[in-house]
Design an enzyme around this catalytic site. Sequence first.
Site, PDB file in Angstrom:
ATOM      1  N   ALA A  18       1.024   8.850   4.273  1.00  0.00           N
ATOM      2  CA  ALA A  18       1.348  10.203   4.721  1.00  0.00           C
ATOM      3  C   ALA A  18       0.355  11.182   4.103  1.00  0.00           C
ATOM      4  O   ALA A  18       0.042  11.086   2.922  1.00  0.00           O
ATOM      5  CB  ALA A  18       2.774  10.555   4.305  1.00  0.00           C
ATOM      6  N   GLN A  70       3.912   4.524  12.843  1.00  0.00           N
ATOM      7  CA  GLN A  70       5.026   4.191  11.960  1.00  0.00           C
ATOM      8  C   GLN A  70       6.162   5.198  12.112  1.00  0.00           C
ATOM      9  O   GLN A  70       5.930   6.396  12.144  1.00  0.00           O
ATOM     10  CB  GLN A  70       4.575   4.177  10.500  1.00  0.00           C
ATOM     11  CG  GLN A  70       5.678   3.643   9.602  1.00  0.00           C
ATOM     12  CD  GLN A  70       5.299   3.630   8.146  1.00  0.00           C
ATOM     13  OE1 GLN A  70       5.103   4.675   7.539  1.00  0.00           O
ATOM     14  NE2 GLN A  70       5.196   2.450   7.583  1.00  0.00           N
ATOM     15  N   CYS A 100       8.473   2.690   1.727  1.00  0.00           N
ATOM     16  CA  CYS A 100       7.997   3.892   1.043  1.00  0.00           C
ATOM     17  C   CYS A 100       9.039   4.367   0.041  1.00  0.00           C
ATOM     18  O   CYS A 100      10.195   4.587   0.392  1.00  0.00           O
ATOM     19  CB  CYS A 100       7.735   4.989   2.067  1.00  0.00           C
ATOM     20  SG  CYS A 100       7.062   6.461   1.319  1.00  0.00           S
ATOM     21  N   ARG A 225      -4.852   2.879  -1.036  1.00  0.00           N
ATOM     22  CA  ARG A 225      -5.553   3.832  -1.905  1.00  0.00           C
ATOM     23  C   ARG A 225      -7.028   3.515  -2.086  1.00  0.00           C
ATOM     24  O   ARG A 225      -7.844   4.421  -2.243  1.00  0.00           O
ATOM     25  CB  ARG A 225      -4.834   3.894  -3.252  1.00  0.00           C
ATOM     26  CG  ARG A 225      -3.481   4.610  -3.162  1.00  0.00           C
ATOM     27  CD  ARG A 225      -2.614   4.338  -4.350  1.00  0.00           C
ATOM     28  NE  ARG A 225      -2.297   2.918  -4.452  1.00  0.00           N
ATOM     29  CZ  ARG A 225      -1.717   2.350  -5.491  1.00  0.00           C
ATOM     30  NH1 ARG A 225      -1.388   3.087  -6.533  1.00  0.00           N
ATOM     31  NH2 ARG A 225      -1.459   1.059  -5.494  1.00  0.00           N
TER      32      ARG A 225
HETATM   33  C1  LIG Z   1      -0.503   9.058  -0.528  1.00  0.00           C
HETATM   34  C2  LIG Z   1       0.292   7.875  -0.045  1.00  0.00           C
HETATM   35  C3  LIG Z   1       1.124   7.989   1.056  1.00  0.00           C
HETATM   36  C4  LIG Z   1       1.862   6.897   1.512  1.00  0.00           C
HETATM   37  N1  LIG Z   1       2.618   7.037   2.652  1.00  0.00           N
HETATM   38  C5  LIG Z   1       3.248   5.941   3.167  1.00  0.00           C
HETATM   39  C6  LIG Z   1       3.935   6.018   4.405  1.00  0.00           C
HETATM   40  O1  LIG Z   1       4.003   7.062   5.055  1.00  0.00           O
HETATM   41  N2  LIG Z   1       4.532   4.889   4.870  1.00  0.00           N
HETATM   42  C7  LIG Z   1       4.483   3.703   4.189  1.00  0.00           C
HETATM   43  O2  LIG Z   1       5.035   2.701   4.657  1.00  0.00           O
HETATM   44  N3  LIG Z   1       3.832   3.604   3.009  1.00  0.00           N
HETATM   45  C8  LIG Z   1       3.198   4.674   2.514  1.00  0.00           C
HETATM   46  N4  LIG Z   1       2.478   4.550   1.356  1.00  0.00           N
HETATM   47  C9  LIG Z   1       2.353   3.220   0.713  1.00  0.00           C
HETATM   48  C10 LIG Z   1       1.092   2.500   1.197  1.00  0.00           C
HETATM   49  O3  LIG Z   1       1.157   2.207   2.571  1.00  0.00           O
HETATM   50  C11 LIG Z   1       0.879   1.184   0.431  1.00  0.00           C
HETATM   51  O4  LIG Z   1       1.975   0.339   0.649  1.00  0.00           O
HETATM   52  C12 LIG Z   1       0.721   1.392  -1.083  1.00  0.00           C
HETATM   53  O5  LIG Z   1      -0.156   2.476  -1.359  1.00  0.00           O
HETATM   54  C13 LIG Z   1       0.187   0.120  -1.769  1.00  0.00           C
HETATM   55  O6  LIG Z   1      -1.068  -0.247  -1.267  1.00  0.00           O
HETATM   56  P1  LIG Z   1      -2.442   0.095  -2.070  1.00  0.00           P
HETATM   57  O7  LIG Z   1      -2.296  -0.477  -3.447  1.00  0.00           O
HETATM   58  O8  LIG Z   1      -3.515  -0.601  -1.262  1.00  0.00           O
HETATM   59  O9  LIG Z   1      -2.580   1.574  -2.088  1.00  0.00           O
HETATM   60  C14 LIG Z   1       1.767   5.642   0.850  1.00  0.00           C
HETATM   61  C15 LIG Z   1       0.936   5.534  -0.254  1.00  0.00           C
HETATM   62  C16 LIG Z   1       0.198   6.608  -0.732  1.00  0.00           C
HETATM   63  C17 LIG Z   1      -0.714   6.448  -1.913  1.00  0.00           C
END
Ligand SMILES: Cc1cc2nc3c(=O)[nH]c(=O)nc-3n(C[C@H](O)[C@H](O)[C@H](O)COP(=O)(O)O)c2cc1C
Length: 328
Positions: A18, A70, A100, A225
Site C-alpha cells: 500500500a 488485491q 497484512c 521492500r
Molecule cells: C509499505 C508496505 C505496504 C504493504 N502493504 C501490503 C498490502 O497492501 N497488502 C499485503 O498483502 N501486504 C502488504 N505488505 C506486505 C508485503 O506484501 C510483504 O508481504 C512484506 O513486505 C514481506 O516481504 P518483503 O520482505 O519482501 O518486503 C506491505 C508491506 C510494506 C513494507
Amino acid sequence: MQIGPYKLNNRLILAPMAGVTDRPFRQLCKRLGAGMAVSEMVSSNSLLWGSEKTRRRANHEGETEPRSVQIAGADPAMMADAARHNADNGAQIIDINMGCPAKKVCNVMAGSALLQDEPLVGRILEAVVGAVDVPVTLKIRTGWDTAHRNALTVARIAESAGIQALAIHGRTRACAYRGEAEYDTIAAVKAAVGIPVIANGDVTTAHKARFVLEHTGADAVMIGRAAQGRPWIFREIEHYLATGRHLPAPALGEIRDILLDHLDNLYAFYGEYTGVRIARKHISWYSKGQRHGAAFRQAVNQVESAAEQLRMVRDFFAGLEAGEELAA
Ligand SMILES: Cc1cc2nc3c(=O)[nH]c(=O)nc-3n(C[C@H](O)[C@H](O)[C@H](O)COP(=O)(O)O)c2cc1C
C-alpha cells in the site's frame, strides 16, 4: 509459473505494498523483470469505491498483463462484491489479503487477523471464488503468532475453495516485520498442497532468492521492500537464476534515467501536486547508500514543483558521476 490461464514470464513477483505499488511502480518493475506485480489493496467497503484514491488504485490503463488486484475485508458478501467490481474494471486476477498486519486492516478483522477464524476464511474464499470467472489467489502469513502457525490448515482450506495460487510471508502476524522470515512453514505447505505456492519475506538478493526457491520448493518468490528504490532487482535475480552469475550493478547513469522516467510517470499518474509528494519516498529509496544521500534527501523533500524536483535529481547524479570520475 501458471495462475489460471496466465503463464508468467518467470518466477518473480512484486509484492503488494500500500502506498508503493501503484501503477507507475508496477509497470517499472514489470519492465525490469517482474513476472507479475500485485496492486495495492482495495477495500471491500463499496462506500470507498468512488473516492479518488480507490479509483486511482483501480486504474490499469496500459498495464502489462496479467493485472492482479488485491482486495481486503472480512465480510464474505462484501468481498464477493469487491471481487466482481474489480473484475468488471479490468482485474484479471483477484488477490485476497490475509497477510497484512496493519492496524487499520487488522482492527476490522481483515488482513492477517482473519487467520484466527478458519471457518470465516473458508466462507470468504468460497464467496470470492464463486463470484468471479477470473482466478483468485490468496496472500497469508504463516499464522497468528508463533504458537498458532496455521498456514497449512489455511492452505488446505484455500485449495479446496478453489484458490489458484497461495503467497506466504514467512512471518506470523504477531512478528510484524521483526526478526527473520522463516521458510520451513512455506516448505511444509508446498509439500502438502497442489496449488502453486509463492514464498515471501526478506528476499533481498539474487542469492537469497535462489536459496528460498530451493529451500521451500516454491513455484515463485515475491519481493517487496527490496524492490523499493531498486526495481532492477528482478532482472538481477532472473539473470542469476538462469546463469548462476551475477549481473553487474547498474551504472549511475542508468539509475538516474530509471528514476527520472519513474518521476515523469508519477507526475502523469497523480498530477504534479500529489506526484511530487509521492515521489519523495521513491527518491529517498533510490538515493539510499549514495554519497551525500542524506543531505540530498533533506533538500529535495522541501521542493514543491516537478521541474525543481527533476533538476535536483539530475544535479545529484551529475555530482555522483563527477565524484566517480575524480576517483577513477
Ligand atoms: C509499505 C508496505 C505496504 C504493504 N502493504 C501490503 C498490502 O497492501 N497488502 C499485503 O498483502 N501486504 C502488504 N505488505 C506486505 C508485503 O506484501 C510483504 O508481504 C512484506 O513486505 C514481506 O516481504 P518483503 O520482505 O519482501 O518486503 C506491505 C508491506 C510494506 C513494507
